[in-house]
Design a protein around this motif. Sequence first.
Motif, short mmCIF file in Angstrom:
data_model
loop_
_atom_site.label_atom_id
_atom_site.label_comp_id
_atom_site.label_asym_id
_atom_site.label_seq_id
_atom_site.Cartn_x
_atom_site.Cartn_y
_atom_site.Cartn_z
N LEU A 28 11.89 1.46 6.68
CA LEU A 28 12.04 2.32 5.51
C LEU A 28 12.92 1.63 4.46
CD1 LEU A 28 11.56 4.92 3.96
CD2 LEU A 28 13.47 5.93 5.25
N SER A 29 13.97 1.00 4.90
CA SER A 29 14.84 0.27 3.97
C SER A 29 14.05 -0.82 3.24
CB SER A 29 16.01 -0.34 4.73
OG SER A 29 16.82 -1.09 3.87
N CYS A 77 11.66 0.77 0.70
CA CYS A 77 12.38 1.23 -0.50
C CYS A 77 12.69 0.04 -1.41
CB CYS A 77 13.65 1.97 -0.12
SG CYS A 77 13.35 3.59 0.62
N ARG A 99 10.87 -2.68 -1.64
CA ARG A 99 9.60 -3.05 -2.29
C ARG A 99 9.27 -2.09 -3.42
NH1 ARG A 99 4.99 -5.65 0.97
NH2 ARG A 99 4.55 -6.07 -1.19
N TRP A 100 9.56 -0.78 -3.20
CA TRP A 100 9.29 0.18 -4.27
C TRP A 100 10.16 -0.13 -5.48
CZ3 TRP A 100 12.32 3.59 -6.97
CH2 TRP A 100 11.63 4.41 -7.84
N LYS A 101 11.41 -0.49 -5.28
CA LYS A 101 12.30 -0.82 -6.40
C LYS A 101 11.75 -1.98 -7.22
CE LYS A 101 16.67 0.78 -4.50
NZ LYS A 101 17.99 0.38 -3.97
N LYS A 157 7.58 -0.34 -8.11
CA LYS A 157 7.47 1.02 -8.67
C LYS A 157 6.04 1.57 -8.67
CE LYS A 157 11.71 1.29 -10.72
NZ LYS A 157 12.85 1.40 -10.06
N ARG A 210 3.58 2.19 -2.85
CA ARG A 210 4.86 1.89 -2.17
C ARG A 210 5.64 3.17 -1.92
NH1 ARG A 210 2.85 -2.43 -0.21
NH2 ARG A 210 2.54 -4.09 -1.72
N ALA A 211 5.61 4.10 -2.87
CA ALA A 211 6.30 5.38 -2.68
C ALA A 211 5.66 6.16 -1.53
CB ALA A 211 6.26 6.19 -3.97
N ALA A 255 6.71 4.63 1.85
CA ALA A 255 8.08 4.99 2.19
C ALA A 255 8.15 6.46 2.62
CB ALA A 255 9.01 4.73 1.00
N HIS A 256 7.43 7.32 1.94
CA HIS A 256 7.41 8.74 2.29
C HIS A 256 6.82 8.94 3.68
CE1 HIS A 256 5.84 12.91 2.29
NE2 HIS A 256 7.00 13.14 1.69
N ALA A 258 9.45 7.83 6.21
CA ALA A 258 10.57 8.78 6.19
C ALA A 258 10.18 10.07 6.91
CB ALA A 258 10.99 9.08 4.75
#
Length: 124
Positions: free
Chosen positions: A89-90, A93, A95-97, A100, A104-105, A108-109, A112
């Motif tokens: 998950l880290s 996150c 990769r999403w940063k 965007k 990717r979101a 991560a969801h 999570a």
Amino acid sequence: MMITRRTWIAGVAGAAHLRGSGPDAAIERAHEEMWARFIDKEYGTVYDYAPFQGKVDLPTAEDCQDLKPNGMAWWTPVENGGFFGGLYLSALCGRWKEQKSARRADEAHTVATGLVRLAPLYPG
């Protein structure tokens, strides 16, 4: 035969050149393999073992209730799901940063949500 650091770096660079366009392509290939083999599609949990080919053998709800094979899930694909799920998950996150993107979101969801499902439930 001793493999030196220079030999190892040359081998990795050569493999990356043959397979794609460098580190970004290698990271994406690793992510795709991780997602295809180690992420449970229904629950979002992360397996710590998955064979190259074939089905992952998971304990049933009855097995878990009866503490089979054991109460800590040792030697099953879900033994370290919370640990590896948290690490992954880290990374997701991060990769999403960078990207965007909705994909990717969503990834991560999913992980999570799998971690929340693994958390023990305490009354109160």
